[in-house]
Design an enzyme around this catalytic site. Structure first.
Site, PDB file in Angstrom:
ATOM      1  N   HIS A   1       0.985   4.451   4.403  1.00 26.84           N
ATOM      2  CA  HIS A   1       0.229   5.115   3.337  1.00 26.84           C
ATOM      3  C   HIS A   1       0.667   6.566   3.183  1.00 26.84           C
ATOM      4  CE1 HIS A   1      -3.437   2.171   3.561  1.00 26.84           C
ATOM      5  NE2 HIS A   1      -2.292   1.568   3.295  1.00 26.84           N
TER       6      HIS A   1
ATOM      7  N   SER B   1       0.809  -1.213   0.000  1.00 25.04           N
ATOM      8  CA  SER B   1       0.000   0.000   0.000  1.00 25.04           C
ATOM      9  C   SER B   1       0.844   1.265   0.000  1.00 25.04           C
ATOM     10  CB  SER B   1      -0.934   0.005   1.210  1.00 25.04           C
ATOM     11  OG  SER B   1      -1.783  -1.114   1.199  1.00 25.04           O
TER      12      SER B   1
END
Length: 281
Positions: free
Chosen positions: A256, A204
């Site tokens: 992230h 991610s």
């Protein structure tokens, strides 16, 4: 990919590209010196593409005409070709070898992780300790990227890796994608480790790095890496929701955010360096 033709006339090439795309032909345009080169992504379209190019050379006014509502025989043939062409060929045409290798490694490690979870986690996590980065085993800075713990986790990340990474590799080249993969991946992994310890995994952070890169690189200009505003808003909203705790999945929020910021930084740098795109449009 197969080269169909070359031209020094950018306006004619732009119109021809748009005409072929309107008929469903997967093509792209690259620059080579003063020449613009038209490339066909799938050989199954070659006969139709050459036929349409010849039509345009014989009747240049076709390039100034919008497609009609009633499908012509060429359009019907194009739609048939799109239905009959294997989906796998279309997916491969949207990626380079690095995109495919990273995706394949992620799938392989996902299988191994489900078969031998403890051994795989101890081998691939960023560090065996909570207070020492693995400078003696530098591969650990990268390997957490390949670990995914649920089917939804890996499907989500591979989809976005293929969509974003494939476009970057096809547009700027494998070297730029590799540099971005390592920079955003290592940055996301280190920040996540420093904030929450070594027990995490997933791509991610890299995905958000690619998103940030495409966003900044294409900001207020037309490039093959341009992303629709709705997609960017969705991904930023997903990132923000991760910090609220309302999501039903465990989210590596720091990875992230670190990935996104590192990708934005890389976008600024590469935009300033202005490398010649492999694909013009």
């Amino acid at each position: 990919m197969r080269r169909l033709l070359s031209s020094k006339d950018p306006e004619w090439m732009r119109k021809l590209y748009q005409y072929l795309r309107q008929h469903g032909i997967p093509v792209s345009v690259t620059e080579k010196g003063e020449q613009l080169e038209l490339w066909l992504h799938q050989s199954s379209y070659e006969a139709l593409a050459k036929d349409l190019v010849q039509q345009c050379k014989a009747n240049p006014e076709l390039l100034d005409q919008a497609p009609t509502q009633q499908p012509s025989s060429a359009q019907s043939t194009s739609r048939f070709s799109r239905r009959s062409a294997p989906i796998s060929l279309s997916l491969l045409a949207q990626s380079g070898w690095l995109t495919r290798v990273v995706a394949a490694l992620s799938v392989l490690i996902f299988i191994v992780l489900n078969m031998w979870p403890e051994t795989t986690l101890e081998t691939l996590k960023i560090s065996r300790f909570f207070n020492a980065l693995p400078f003696d085993q530098p591969w650990r800075f990268v390997t957490p990227v390949f670990m995914h713990f649920t089917l939804l986790h890996i499907v989500f990340n591979i989809f976005w890796w293929w969509y974003l990474g494939g476009r970057i590799e096809k547009t700027l080249g494998t070297s730029w994608l590799l540099a971005l993969f390592l920079f955003s991946g290592i940055t996301a992994n280190v920040i996540q480790y420093l904030m929450n310890g070594p027990n995490f995994g997933g791509m991610s952070g890299v995905v958000y790095g690619l998103l940030g890169f495409c966003w900044v690189y294409s900001f207020r200009r037309a490039t093959p890496l341009y992303l629709p505003p709705g997609l960017i808003v969705f991904m930023l909203l997903w990132l923000a929701l991760g910090y609220t705790g309302v999501l039903w999945v465990n989210v590596a929020n720091e990875a992230h955010l670190a990935g996104l910021l590192s990708g934005c930084l890389a976008g600024f740098v590469v935009r300033a360096l202005n490398p010649t795109p492999k694909i013009r449009y």
